[in-house]
Write an enzyme that holds these catalytic residues in place. Structure first.
Site, short mmCIF file in Angstrom:
data_model
loop_
_atom_site.label_atom_id
_atom_site.label_comp_id
_atom_site.label_asym_id
_atom_site.label_seq_id
_atom_site.Cartn_x
_atom_site.Cartn_y
_atom_site.Cartn_z
N LYS A 113 37.27 -52.78 -8.59
CA LYS A 113 38.50 -52.48 -9.44
C LYS A 113 39.01 -51.14 -10.02
O LYS A 113 39.66 -50.56 -9.12
CB LYS A 113 37.59 -52.48 -11.21
CG LYS A 113 37.63 -53.93 -11.86
CD LYS A 113 37.43 -53.66 -13.13
CE LYS A 113 36.01 -52.96 -13.64
NZ LYS A 113 34.84 -53.32 -13.59
N ARG B 177 37.35 -54.21 -23.22
CA ARG B 177 36.40 -55.17 -22.36
C ARG B 177 35.04 -56.00 -23.95
O ARG B 177 35.10 -56.68 -23.40
CB ARG B 177 35.74 -54.38 -22.09
CG ARG B 177 35.13 -53.85 -21.15
CD ARG B 177 33.99 -52.39 -20.74
NE ARG B 177 32.48 -52.08 -20.44
CZ ARG B 177 33.44 -51.37 -18.76
NH1 ARG B 177 34.72 -50.93 -18.71
NH2 ARG B 177 32.73 -51.51 -17.07
N ARG C 158 26.16 -47.72 -4.12
CA ARG C 158 28.32 -47.35 -4.45
C ARG C 158 27.67 -46.15 -3.99
O ARG C 158 26.63 -45.18 -4.71
CB ARG C 158 28.71 -47.75 -5.74
CG ARG C 158 29.76 -46.57 -6.32
CD ARG C 158 30.42 -46.84 -7.38
NE ARG C 158 29.90 -47.84 -8.32
CZ ARG C 158 30.82 -48.12 -9.32
NH1 ARG C 158 31.17 -48.81 -9.38
NH2 ARG C 158 29.29 -49.26 -10.77
N ARG D 67 25.87 -43.04 -9.53
CA ARG D 67 25.76 -42.38 -10.64
C ARG D 67 25.14 -43.38 -11.44
O ARG D 67 24.03 -44.14 -11.11
CB ARG D 67 27.24 -44.53 -11.50
CG ARG D 67 28.87 -43.16 -11.29
CD ARG D 67 29.23 -44.29 -11.59
NE ARG D 67 29.65 -45.43 -12.16
CZ ARG D 67 29.94 -46.43 -12.55
NH1 ARG D 67 31.59 -46.48 -11.86
NH2 ARG D 67 29.79 -47.26 -13.92
N ARG E 292 24.47 -54.38 -17.62
CA ARG E 292 25.81 -54.28 -17.51
C ARG E 292 27.03 -55.91 -17.08
O ARG E 292 27.75 -56.09 -17.59
CB ARG E 292 26.44 -53.18 -16.77
CG ARG E 292 26.02 -52.06 -17.23
CD ARG E 292 25.97 -51.08 -16.24
NE ARG E 292 27.34 -51.59 -15.26
CZ ARG E 292 27.22 -50.34 -13.45
NH1 ARG E 292 26.07 -49.66 -13.29
NH2 ARG E 292 28.26 -50.50 -13.02
#
Ligand code: AP5
Ligand code: MG
Ligand code: ZN
Length: 214
Positions: free
Chosen positions: A13, A88, A127, A160, A171
């Site tokens: 995203k 969400r 990431r 993160r 998640r």
């Protein structure tokens, strides 16, 4: 253009948002980014949100909707916006509809980036993000030219706190339980576009761009 980007954690995203907002000249509104900024600055909102985020749970709806409504009321959102990571839950989607309705606005499209759950953990754990400009990299799929350094601004890259395997798995579960019902919600409104998120980053964007202009 009033858009929503939907997709599980690590779907791409944020990566695709950077391209969309450039081409369509609209502001990028990521609720995750707003929370992380507040955590970094130690605000009251940041303190409240941190434990939810670090355990991979959703921040309660009551804390989220108002922030988004305030942001959407700003001048730069008049002609359009790209929501990334909001709504969400069905509650958030209904509350957004109500807000937009009251302000005489309607959503144009919801871009649903589809990626097999098996690929998501590796994407999130690998990431890296620039501390200065927020650019997103991946150690394998989209590496920076110099390890740990941003190509765009020479900033330092970081990981993160919620990008550890166990939290990412939580998640993904939360996404399936609470967010995936939105696919049905927006399909019924006939504004959902499915995009294959398992192609190269550039090809994913090509498909999004064509679909949004079509
Ligand atoms: P948020 O920050 O929104 O995280 P998320 O939804 O889990 O999504 P991510 O940012 O992890 O993934 P992404 O889809 O943006 O992927 P990216 O482009 O970076 O939310 C974080 C937390 O905040 C939530 O868990 C929750 O606690 C809270 N929160 C936020 N909004 C909320 C709300 N509305 N209500 C309640 N709570 C809320 O890509 C991932 C990696 O893959 C990168 O390394 C990238 O380089 C790589 N990659 C991207 N595309 C490709 C590709 N095509 N091929 C190979 N690699 C790729
Ligand atoms: Mg993101
Ligand atoms: Zn940078």
């Amino acid at each position: 253009m009033k858009l929503i980007l939907l997709g599980p954690p690590g779907a791409g995203k944020g990566t695709q948002a950077a391209n969309i907002v450039k081409e369509f000249a609209i502001p990028h509104i990521s609720t995750g980014d707003i929370f992380r900024k507040n955590i970094k600055e130690g605000t009251e909102l940041g303190v409240k949100a941190k434990s939810f985020i670090d355990s991979g749970k959703l921040v309660p709806d009551s804390l989220v909707c108002e922030i988004v409504e305030d942001r959407l009321s700003e001048e730069d959102c008049k002609e359009g916006f790209l929501l990334d990571g909001f709504p969400r839950t069905v509650f958030q989607a209904e509350s957004l509809d109500k807000f937009l309705n009251e302000n005489g606005k309607t959503l144009n499209k919801v871009v649903n980036i589809k990626v097999d759950p098996d690929l998501l953990v590796e994407r999130a754990v690998g990431r890296r993000i620039c501390k200065s400009c927020g650019a997103t990299y991946h150690i394998k799929y989209n590496p920076s030219k110099v390890e740990g350094v941003c190509d765009l601004c020479d900033g330092e890259l970081y990981q993160r706190s919620d990008d550890v395997a166990e939290t990412v798995e939580n998640r993904i579960k939360v996404y399936i339980d609470e967010t995936s019902p939105l696919i049905d919600y927006y399909t019924k409104k006939e504004i959902l576009i499915d995009i294959d998120g398992q192609q190269d980053i550039d090809k994913v964007y090509k498909d999004i761009s064509v679909a949004l202009k079509g």
